[in-house]
Design a protein around this motif. Structure first.
Motif, mmCIF file in Angstrom:
data_model
loop_
_atom_site.group_PDB
_atom_site.id
_atom_site.type_symbol
_atom_site.label_atom_id
_atom_site.label_comp_id
_atom_site.label_asym_id
_atom_site.label_seq_id
_atom_site.Cartn_x
_atom_site.Cartn_y
_atom_site.Cartn_z
ATOM 1 N N ASP A 81 0.820 -1.211 0.000
ATOM 2 C CA ASP A 81 0.000 0.000 0.000
ATOM 3 C C ASP A 81 0.855 1.263 0.000
ATOM 4 O O ASP A 81 0.483 2.259 -0.592
ATOM 5 N N ASP A 82 2.002 1.205 0.671
ATOM 6 C CA ASP A 82 2.864 2.383 0.778
ATOM 7 C C ASP A 82 4.054 2.326 -0.180
ATOM 8 O O ASP A 82 5.082 2.920 0.052
ATOM 9 N N GLY A 83 3.933 1.608 -1.276
ATOM 10 C CA GLY A 83 5.022 1.499 -2.246
ATOM 11 C C GLY A 83 5.484 0.063 -2.369
ATOM 12 O O GLY A 83 4.707 -0.878 -2.232
ATOM 13 N N MET A 84 6.778 -0.124 -2.609
ATOM 14 C CA MET A 84 7.354 -1.458 -2.746
ATOM 15 C C MET A 84 8.054 -1.842 -1.450
ATOM 16 O O MET A 84 8.587 -0.997 -0.749
ATOM 17 N N ASN A 85 8.013 -3.115 -1.123
ATOM 18 C CA ASN A 85 8.781 -3.582 0.025
ATOM 19 C C ASN A 85 9.414 -4.925 -0.284
ATOM 20 O O ASN A 85 9.081 -5.575 -1.254
ATOM 21 N N ARG A 86 10.342 -5.309 0.547
ATOM 22 C CA ARG A 86 11.079 -6.554 0.359
ATOM 23 C C ARG A 86 10.428 -7.662 1.187
ATOM 24 O O ARG A 86 9.907 -7.420 2.262
ATOM 25 N N CYS A 87 10.513 -8.867 0.667
ATOM 26 C CA CYS A 87 9.954 -10.026 1.352
ATOM 27 C C CYS A 87 11.019 -11.116 1.408
ATOM 28 O O CYS A 87 11.739 -11.343 0.443
ATOM 29 N N CYS A 88 11.098 -11.779 2.554
ATOM 30 C CA CYS A 88 11.959 -12.944 2.707
ATOM 31 C C CYS A 88 11.071 -14.116 3.089
ATOM 32 O O CYS A 88 10.301 -14.033 4.048
ATOM 33 N N VAL A 89 11.168 -15.178 2.332
ATOM 34 C CA VAL A 89 10.466 -16.416 2.635
ATOM 35 C C VAL A 89 11.528 -17.456 2.978
ATOM 36 O O VAL A 89 12.451 -17.677 2.202
ATOM 37 N N LEU A 90 11.411 -18.048 4.155
ATOM 38 C CA LEU A 90 12.318 -19.113 4.561
ATOM 39 C C LEU A 90 11.551 -20.421 4.577
ATOM 40 O O LEU A 90 10.476 -20.507 5.170
ATOM 41 N N GLU A 91 12.089 -21.430 3.909
ATOM 42 C CA GLU A 91 11.521 -22.776 3.921
ATOM 43 C C GLU A 91 12.524 -23.697 4.588
ATOM 44 O O GLU A 91 13.604 -23.927 4.055
ATOM 45 N N ALA A 92 12.176 -24.188 5.755
ATOM 46 C CA ALA A 92 13.043 -25.112 6.487
ATOM 47 C C ALA A 92 12.553 -26.520 6.228
ATOM 48 O O ALA A 92 11.368 -26.817 6.342
ATOM 49 N N ARG A 93 13.490 -27.376 5.881
ATOM 50 C CA ARG A 93 13.162 -28.772 5.612
ATOM 51 C C ARG A 93 13.783 -29.625 6.721
ATOM 52 O O ARG A 93 14.941 -29.999 6.648
ATOM 53 N N PRO A 94 12.989 -29.901 7.750
ATOM 54 C CA PRO A 94 13.502 -30.701 8.866
ATOM 55 C C PRO A 94 13.495 -32.193 8.527
ATOM 56 O O PRO A 94 12.654 -32.659 7.773
ATOM 57 N N ALA A 95 14.433 -32.901 9.093
ATOM 58 C CA ALA A 95 14.532 -34.344 8.870
ATOM 59 C C ALA A 95 13.296 -35.039 9.416
ATOM 60 O O ALA A 95 12.922 -34.854 10.570
ATOM 61 N N GLY A 96 12.622 -35.817 8.592
ATOM 62 C CA GLY A 96 11.482 -36.611 9.022
ATOM 63 C C GLY A 96 10.222 -35.829 9.342
ATOM 64 O O GLY A 96 9.280 -36.380 9.900
ATOM 65 N N ARG A 97 10.185 -34.554 8.987
ATOM 66 C CA ARG A 97 9.000 -33.730 9.264
ATOM 67 C C ARG A 97 8.648 -32.917 8.026
ATOM 68 O O ARG A 97 9.413 -32.833 7.089
ATOM 69 N N ARG A 98 7.468 -32.325 8.055
ATOM 70 C CA ARG A 98 7.028 -31.505 6.939
ATOM 71 C C ARG A 98 7.825 -30.213 6.846
ATOM 72 O O ARG A 98 8.319 -29.694 7.833
ATOM 73 N N THR A 99 7.873 -29.664 5.638
ATOM 74 C CA THR A 99 8.518 -28.380 5.406
ATOM 75 C C THR A 99 7.782 -27.293 6.171
ATOM 76 O O THR A 99 6.551 -27.280 6.233
ATOM 77 N N VAL A 100 8.550 -26.392 6.763
ATOM 78 C CA VAL A 100 7.996 -25.251 7.495
ATOM 79 C C VAL A 100 8.369 -24.000 6.719
ATOM 80 O O VAL A 100 9.529 -23.827 6.351
#
Length: 113
Positions: free
Chosen positions: A49-68
């Protein structure tokens, strides 16, 4: 923990930026390296709404569990990364401190065996 970093066409991922964030993520998330096998960081610019902004998406892939996955929007990629890391730390902190969480997660067979 393997770290992969990607950017969009607007947030240019030169060697210096990638090295900076690899060090930042390794330092901040090293205590979870036993749980996370791979971490993917995606940086992009989005309209706000106030212009452009930066986004960071982190995907953690833990052993034996679903991606977070967590994301954070901010005015700079540094702020976006710090915010996303904080959210990921909070998620893993809660998971490790749940009552009975460790005994349930590490149980290898039926109860009583």
């Amino acid at each position: 923990m393997l770290i992969q970093i990607g950017t969009d066409q607007v947030v240019h991922g030169d060697e210096e930026l990638i090295r900076h964030f690899e060090e930042e993520l390794t330092t901040r998330l090293s205590r979870f390296s036993d749980h996370i096998t791979r971490l993917e960081a995606h940086f992009k610019e989005e309209a706000a709404d106030d212009g452009m902004n930066r986004c960071c998406v982190l995907e953690a892939r833990p052993a034996g569990r679903r991606t977070v996955a967590v994301s954070h929007h901010a005015g700079s990629v540094d702020e976006a990364c710090r915010g996303a890391v904080h959210k990921l730390e909070s998620m893993y902190g809660r998971a490790d401190h749940r009552k009975g969480g460790d005994s349930i997660r590490h149980q290898s067979g039926p109860a009583g065996s």
